[in-house]
Scaffold this active site. Structure first.
Site: not given
Ligand code: SAH
Ligand code: SF4
Length: 377
Positions: A93, A106, A113, A117, A120, A342
């Site tokens: 996406e 973006c 991934c 996390c 996420c 995000c």
């Molecule tokens: N993998 C990279 C970039 C993609 S995520 C990273 O982790 O930085 C972009 C941002 O969205 C990151 O700061 C991530 O931690 C945040 N993010 C992930 N899941 C989220 C959620 N459910 N609500 C708000 N922010 C979130």
């Molecule tokens: Fe991967 Fe989501 Fe963690 Fe970013 S926040 S490193 S996209 S699992």
């Protein structure tokens, strides 16, 4: 024809080598570069500075490709999301986020991934592979197509002014392809987006942060989300490999100044990381680093194991950082009606593919799609 090659994503040298391979002079590569990356032209017949026989020859051997658009959604707030399908059927996406006098695309760096996390949605997707430089570039070029922003102008009045690598995936786990794509994006005779308008977001892949600083020097955003190893280990497994002290050490060496600070992203999770003492510890943690904060209210997704902090707690957190002298805006969720905010990105066609993959594995056919575990190494 089956052996036509996509010219998008080739470096200048690779493009010159292609021209040599079909018996053309190297300066043709310069002309093509202009048409592909400055003018956004995909049809060789429209490349009018090239003689007609050459246009035909190019069309025999090459294409100027774009990913296929599987689905296009536009939010009530103007945010737009593309689900793009690549040649092997995998999808990722891309999101466009409009702001008052500019806007950011973006971009995703991986399908899914590997990092899991806990907050996420992308991290729950099982199928993972790196995107190629062409696929990373193709996302940006598709967005420009969509808003009619070719050729690359040099004024400030653009809808698409910035690029953020904050989509699906961890960009520093796909460094080579990301770097190749960004070098093409920054090339002054092509798309020409300056490094000041590019932000790469990482979860903290310490060894690659240095290289990113030395070779790309784009703005860096770091997904911090916790101030102790104990909590960060729990919500971001990568912290077990690269704990906070190591991460901070790498960030102190990143090329910054007062005008180009490191952005610390901090997702506000109720009862996990959102107390005033967390805010004070955060200030202490980043001491000595030119820093700013971005507080992200947690965006829920189906089955998510967290809740978003109360708005009052988020405001208090932001005020404490502000009182310590930092910019700490609360990020407005954008495009939540189309699950474009995000951490909500995940190709929902995955289920279909998973089923297909199971069938194929059962039938003993290798389909070239990597499973998460295989792609981490
Ligand atoms: N993998 C990279 C970039 C993609 S995520 C990273 O982790 O930085 C972009 C941002 O969205 C990151 O700061 C991530 O931690 C945040 N993010 C992930 N899941 C989220 C959620 N459910 N609500 C708000 N922010 C979130
Ligand atoms: Fe991967 Fe989501 Fe963690 Fe970013 S926040 S490193 S996209 S699992």
């Amino acid at each position: 024809m089956s052996d036509v090659k996509d010219l998008v994503g080739l470096s200048r040298d690779e493009l010159a080598a292609e021209m040599a391979a079909i018996g053309e002079k190297p300066f043709r590569a310069k002309q093509l570069w202009h048409w592909i990356y400055n003018r956004g032209v995909t049809d060789f017949q429209l490349m009018t500075t090239l003689a007609k026989p050459l246009r035909e020859k190019l069309a025999e051997h090459y294409v100027v490709g774009r990913p296929a658009v599987s689905r296009l959604q536009t939010s009530v707030d103007g945010t737009r999301k593309w689900l793009l399908r690549f040649a092997d059927g995998n999808e990722a996406e891309t999101v466009y986020i409009p702001e008052d006098d500019r806007g950011a695309v973006c971009v995703s760096s991986q399908v899914g991934c590997t990092l899991t996390c806990k907050f996420c949605h992308t991290g729950t997707q099982l199928l993972v592979r790196n995107l190629t430089a062409a696929e990373i570039l193709g996302q940006f070029m598709t967005a420009r197509d969509s808003y009619g922003e070719w050729p690359s102008p040099d004024d400030g009045g653009r809808l698409i002014s910035n690029i953020v690598l904050m989509g699906m995936g961890e960009p520093l786990f796909n460094y080579d392809n990301v770097a190749k794509a960004l070098k093409i994006v920054m090339d002054g005779e092509g798309i020409a987006v300056s490094k000041r308008r590019i932000t790469l977001s990482t979860s903290g892949v310490v060894p690659m942060i240095r290289r990113c600083g030395e070779e790309l020097a784009v703005n860096l955003a770091v997904s911090l989300h916790a101030v102790t190893d104990e909590i960060r280990d729990r919500i971001m497994p990568i912290n077990k490999k690269y704990p906070l002290a190591e991460l901070m050490r790498a960030l102190r060496d990143y090329p910054t100044n007062n005008a180009r600070r490191i952005t610390f992203e901090y997702v506000m999770l109720k009862g996990v990381n959102d107390t005033p003492s967390d805010a004070r510890a955060l200030v202490k943690l980043v001491e000595g680093i030119p820093a700013k904060f971005n507080l992200i209210p947690f965006n829920k997704w189906p089955g998510a194991p967290f809740d978003c902090s109360e708005m009052n707690d988020i405001r208090r957190f932001s005020d404490l950082l502000f009182d310590a002298g930092y910019s700490a805006p609360i990020r407005q969720p954008r495009g939540s009606d189309i699950l474009a905010a995000c951490g909500q990105l995940k190709s929902d066609s995955e289920r279909v593919r998973c089923a297909r993959q199971k069938d194929r594995v059962a039938a003993g056919i290798e389909d070239g799609v990597h499973h998460a575990a295989a792609a981490t190494s």
